[in-house]
Every structure is written in C-alpha cells, then in structure tokens.
Design a protein around this motif. Structure first.
Motif, PDB file in Angstrom:
ATOM      1  N   TYR A 116       0.812  -1.221   0.000  1.00  0.00           N
ATOM      2  CA  TYR A 116       0.000   0.000   0.000  1.00  0.00           C
ATOM      3  C   TYR A 116       0.842   1.268   0.000  1.00  0.00           C
ATOM      4  O   TYR A 116       0.355   2.338  -0.386  1.00  0.00           O
ATOM      5  CB  TYR A 116      -1.005  -0.032   1.156  1.00  0.00           C
ATOM      6  CG  TYR A 116      -2.159  -0.954   0.776  1.00  0.00           C
ATOM      7  CD1 TYR A 116      -3.178  -0.509  -0.046  1.00  0.00           C
ATOM      8  CD2 TYR A 116      -2.150  -2.287   1.170  1.00  0.00           C
ATOM      9  CE1 TYR A 116      -4.190  -1.365  -0.456  1.00  0.00           C
ATOM     10  CE2 TYR A 116      -3.160  -3.148   0.770  1.00  0.00           C
ATOM     11  CZ  TYR A 116      -4.172  -2.674  -0.053  1.00  0.00           C
ATOM     12  OH  TYR A 116      -5.167  -3.531  -0.480  1.00  0.00           O
ATOM     13  N   THR A 126     -10.649   4.892  -2.400  1.00  0.00           N
ATOM     14  CA  THR A 126     -10.461   3.553  -2.959  1.00  0.00           C
ATOM     15  C   THR A 126      -9.277   2.859  -2.296  1.00  0.00           C
ATOM     16  O   THR A 126      -9.358   1.683  -1.910  1.00  0.00           O
ATOM     17  CB  THR A 126     -10.213   3.642  -4.479  1.00  0.00           C
ATOM     18  OG1 THR A 126     -11.325   4.297  -5.094  1.00  0.00           O
ATOM     19  CG2 THR A 126     -10.025   2.252  -5.081  1.00  0.00           C
ATOM     20  N   TRP A 127      -8.192   3.586  -2.167  1.00  0.00           N
ATOM     21  CA  TRP A 127      -6.988   3.061  -1.502  1.00  0.00           C
ATOM     22  C   TRP A 127      -7.302   2.639  -0.079  1.00  0.00           C
ATOM     23  O   TRP A 127      -6.918   1.554   0.362  1.00  0.00           O
ATOM     24  CB  TRP A 127      -5.914   4.149  -1.516  1.00  0.00           C
ATOM     25  CG  TRP A 127      -4.622   3.810  -0.844  1.00  0.00           C
ATOM     26  CD1 TRP A 127      -3.521   3.240  -1.408  1.00  0.00           C
ATOM     27  CD2 TRP A 127      -4.271   4.049   0.542  1.00  0.00           C
ATOM     28  NE1 TRP A 127      -2.513   3.098  -0.479  1.00  0.00           N
ATOM     29  CE2 TRP A 127      -2.948   3.576   0.721  1.00  0.00           C
ATOM     30  CE3 TRP A 127      -4.954   4.606   1.615  1.00  0.00           C
ATOM     31  CZ2 TRP A 127      -2.290   3.652   1.956  1.00  0.00           C
ATOM     32  CZ3 TRP A 127      -4.310   4.678   2.846  1.00  0.00           C
ATOM     33  CH2 TRP A 127      -2.993   4.208   3.001  1.00  0.00           C
ATOM     34  N   ARG A 129     -10.226   1.896   1.321  1.00  0.00           N
ATOM     35  CA  ARG A 129     -11.145   0.755   1.393  1.00  0.00           C
ATOM     36  C   ARG A 129     -10.390  -0.554   1.250  1.00  0.00           C
ATOM     37  O   ARG A 129     -10.591  -1.499   2.024  1.00  0.00           O
ATOM     38  CB  ARG A 129     -12.216   0.877   0.300  1.00  0.00           C
ATOM     39  CG  ARG A 129     -13.183  -0.311   0.253  1.00  0.00           C
ATOM     40  CD  ARG A 129     -14.234  -0.116  -0.822  1.00  0.00           C
ATOM     41  NE  ARG A 129     -13.652   0.192  -2.116  1.00  0.00           N
ATOM     42  CZ  ARG A 129     -13.094  -0.711  -2.924  1.00  0.00           C
ATOM     43  NH1 ARG A 129     -13.008  -1.980  -2.568  1.00  0.00           N
ATOM     44  NH2 ARG A 129     -12.600  -0.334  -4.094  1.00  0.00           N
ATOM     45  N   LYS A 130      -9.477  -0.626   0.277  1.00  0.00           N
ATOM     46  CA  LYS A 130      -8.705  -1.854   0.066  1.00  0.00           C
ATOM     47  C   LYS A 130      -7.708  -2.084   1.197  1.00  0.00           C
ATOM     48  O   LYS A 130      -7.515  -3.221   1.657  1.00  0.00           O
ATOM     49  CB  LYS A 130      -7.978  -1.778  -1.281  1.00  0.00           C
ATOM     50  CG  LYS A 130      -8.935  -1.784  -2.477  1.00  0.00           C
ATOM     51  CD  LYS A 130      -8.198  -1.918  -3.801  1.00  0.00           C
ATOM     52  CE  LYS A 130      -7.359  -0.703  -4.113  1.00  0.00           C
ATOM     53  NZ  LYS A 130      -6.728  -0.797  -5.470  1.00  0.00           N
ATOM     54  N   TYR A 131      -7.086  -1.001   1.661  1.00  0.00           N
ATOM     55  CA  TYR A 131      -6.104  -1.101   2.748  1.00  0.00           C
ATOM     56  C   TYR A 131      -6.776  -1.596   4.029  1.00  0.00           C
ATOM     57  O   TYR A 131      -6.255  -2.487   4.715  1.00  0.00           O
ATOM     58  CB  TYR A 131      -5.464   0.268   2.956  1.00  0.00           C
ATOM     59  CG  TYR A 131      -4.470   0.355   4.093  1.00  0.00           C
ATOM     60  CD1 TYR A 131      -3.404  -0.532   4.192  1.00  0.00           C
ATOM     61  CD2 TYR A 131      -4.585   1.354   5.068  1.00  0.00           C
ATOM     62  CE1 TYR A 131      -2.480  -0.437   5.241  1.00  0.00           C
ATOM     63  CE2 TYR A 131      -3.669   1.459   6.101  1.00  0.00           C
ATOM     64  CZ  TYR A 131      -2.626   0.562   6.187  1.00  0.00           C
ATOM     65  OH  TYR A 131      -1.721   0.658   7.220  1.00  0.00           O
ATOM     66  N   HIS A 133      -9.388  -3.377   4.329  1.00  0.00           N
ATOM     67  CA  HIS A 133      -9.735  -4.783   4.152  1.00  0.00           C
ATOM     68  C   HIS A 133      -8.530  -5.688   4.380  1.00  0.00           C
ATOM     69  O   HIS A 133      -8.641  -6.759   4.984  1.00  0.00           O
ATOM     70  CB  HIS A 133     -10.290  -5.004   2.747  1.00  0.00           C
ATOM     71  CG  HIS A 133     -10.631  -6.431   2.453  1.00  0.00           C
ATOM     72  ND1 HIS A 133      -9.699  -7.324   1.951  1.00  0.00           N
ATOM     73  CD2 HIS A 133     -11.783  -7.127   2.615  1.00  0.00           C
ATOM     74  CE1 HIS A 133     -10.270  -8.512   1.800  1.00  0.00           C
ATOM     75  NE2 HIS A 133     -11.521  -8.424   2.197  1.00  0.00           N
ATOM     76  N   ASP A 134      -7.370  -5.252   3.921  1.00  0.00           N
ATOM     77  CA  ASP A 134      -6.188  -6.118   3.979  1.00  0.00           C
ATOM     78  C   ASP A 134      -5.483  -6.110   5.327  1.00  0.00           C
ATOM     79  O   ASP A 134      -4.808  -7.088   5.672  1.00  0.00           O
ATOM     80  CB  ASP A 134      -5.203  -5.741   2.873  1.00  0.00           C
ATOM     81  CG  ASP A 134      -5.657  -6.253   1.508  1.00  0.00           C
ATOM     82  OD1 ASP A 134      -6.653  -7.002   1.453  1.00  0.00           O
ATOM     83  OD2 ASP A 134      -5.020  -5.910   0.503  1.00  0.00           O
ATOM     84  N   TYR A 154     -12.071   2.180   8.265  1.00  0.00           N
ATOM     85  CA  TYR A 154     -12.423   2.843   7.007  1.00  0.00           C
ATOM     86  C   TYR A 154     -13.263   4.088   7.258  1.00  0.00           C
ATOM     87  O   TYR A 154     -12.996   5.159   6.706  1.00  0.00           O
ATOM     88  CB  TYR A 154     -13.182   1.881   6.098  1.00  0.00           C
ATOM     89  CG  TYR A 154     -13.604   2.510   4.789  1.00  0.00           C
ATOM     90  CD1 TYR A 154     -12.659   2.866   3.837  1.00  0.00           C
ATOM     91  CD2 TYR A 154     -14.950   2.764   4.517  1.00  0.00           C
ATOM     92  CE1 TYR A 154     -13.038   3.454   2.638  1.00  0.00           C
ATOM     93  CE2 TYR A 154     -15.334   3.357   3.328  1.00  0.00           C
ATOM     94  CZ  TYR A 154     -14.373   3.697   2.394  1.00  0.00           C
ATOM     95  OH  TYR A 154     -14.750   4.289   1.211  1.00  0.00           O
TER      96      TYR A 154
END
Length: 250
Positions: A116, A126-127, A129-131, A133-134, A154
């Motif tokens: 990331y 967007t960044w 949301r994915k971060y 999650h991970d 988030y």
C-alpha cells in the motif's frame, strides 16, 4: 501520591478510546490522554505527521501537565511514539503497555504495508477501502472481530487528511523500532487479541527482542483488544501495575 498513566490511542482513533479504563484507573492513578496530531479536533486538517513531531507532542504533554514520570499505555501505532519517547527519556517512563503493538519484522503485515505504500497515489477512498480490508482480513464470513475493525478503520480513516495513514505506513517501513525496543529496560506488558493474526505476525521474535516482556492474549478479541474485552484488559493491566508498585515498595 498517585502515579500517572498516559493512554495513547491508535490511528483513526481519539483520546476517548480509553475513556472507560481511564475512569477505572483514576481511583488509584492520575490518568491522562490526548489526541495525536491530525486526530480529534484537528481531524481532517493537514499536519506534519512525523515521528519527530509525535514524540515532541508527547514531550509537550508532559510539560503541560507538569509530569515528571508516567506509565505509558499505547494502542497499535501508538507504540511508535511511546517507544521512541521511552528510549529518549527513560527516566520519565515507569512502564510501557502495548495493545496490538507491532514492529519492523518480516511478516504478513509488513508485506501489506509495502504494497500500500507502493500504490499510495491511488484515489484515497479507494486506496483506504482496500487497505482497511487487507490489514483486517476477514478470516471467515463469521469473524466479527475483523469485520468490526475494518468498518471502523475505514469510516474514521476517511475523515483524516490522507497524508496521515500513508505517513504512518512509511514510518513503520523505514523506522527501526525493533532496535529501539531491544534497548528498553523498563517493564513492558504486551497485550494482543487472540484473533489479531495480522498484527501478531510481526511478533515471532518478541521474546528475543525484549527478554523481559510480559506477553498476554485476550480471548475472543480482535486488534483493539481493550475495546473488544474491556474488563479483561483492565484486569491484565491492573495486575501488571500492581506488581510494579508492590515491587517498588520492596
């Protein structure tokens, strides 16, 4: 005379993260908390979010409150400024407590940080949301701990200036906290939620890095274990502090 405890929240949080333990421990201790740079009343503002400034902020807090020494209790990323402060001002720190603490060790978590950091120029929502999650992966569809942490991180991460979370990743990738931890002599309690597998992945050599560490896990808890199981955390921390006071009295 009462001893002092300073509670330091993690990223996306506020000083209210420790409201309940502060109320409980205030019977025997003077309890304090403050908002990290860019959090709390400054949420959303652009700030120079550096480790140097975060440590200076803690130094200023000691001076503002007239504190000569204190126990530091830090959540997650809060372990960075508190460790660096303790290394610099060992005479001002009576003990350290880390909840969800982590450091620069080859791990699943640091692989996520590296990824990331490399894609940090993506659109921030967007960044994030994915971060989110991970770093809080859903180990199963029925795992409530990661789901809750994911949503909270988030939601409140969106309210921060986008520089803060990205700077925090850079700090953890570039700063050798592991070496600082290995030099500390103060008593250390390290608390993790048993479901916090991502952050626990950095701790494989914890007993080598800090031979005197007291490591505890809270069952049925995720990353912010003190918030998932507040009474369990309270009991662990109280036992730790009581043992230090008894030992000091001889």
């Amino acid at each position: 005379m009462k001893e002092n405890i300073i509670f330091i929240h993690g990223l996306t949080g506020t000083k209210d993260a420790f409201k309940k333990p502060m109320e409980y421990f205030n019977r025997q201790f003077n309890t304090y908390s403050y908002n990290l740079l860019g959090h709390g009343e400054d949420r959303g503002k652009a700030v120079d979010f550096t480790l140097t400034n975060l440590v200076s902020q803690l130094e200023d807090f000691y001076e503002q409150e007239g504190l000569k020494e204190a126990h530091l209790c830090s959540l997650s990323y809060g372990c960075y400024p508190s460790t660096i402060f303790a290394k610099k001002w060992n005479n001002k720190v009576k003990s350290l407590c880390f909840i969800g603490g982590h450091y620069n060790s080859p791990s699943q978590l640091f692989d996520v940080f590296k990824h990331y950091w490399e894609i940090r120029h993506e659109d921030y929502p967007t960044w994030l949301r994915k971060y989110s999650h991970d770093i809080y992966p859903k180990e199963s569809l029925l795992d409530p701990y990661s789901i809750i942490s994911n949503k909270i991180y988030y939601k409140y991460g969106l309210e921060l200036n986008d520089n803060i979370l990205k700077s925090a990743i850079q700090h953890r990738l570039k700063y050798d906290l592991r070496s600082d931890l290995s030099l500390l002599k103060v008593p250390i309690l390290w608390v993790m939620g048993d479901h916090d597998s991502m952050y626990k992945s950095t701790l494989t050599d914890l007993n080598t890095v800090i031979p005197h560490v007291i490591y505890k896990e809270i069952k049925h808890a995720g990353h912010a274990a003190n918030m998932f199981r507040p009474s369990c955390f309270r009991d662990m921390y109280e036992e730790f502090l009581t043992s230090l006071i008894v030992k000091a009295k001889g």
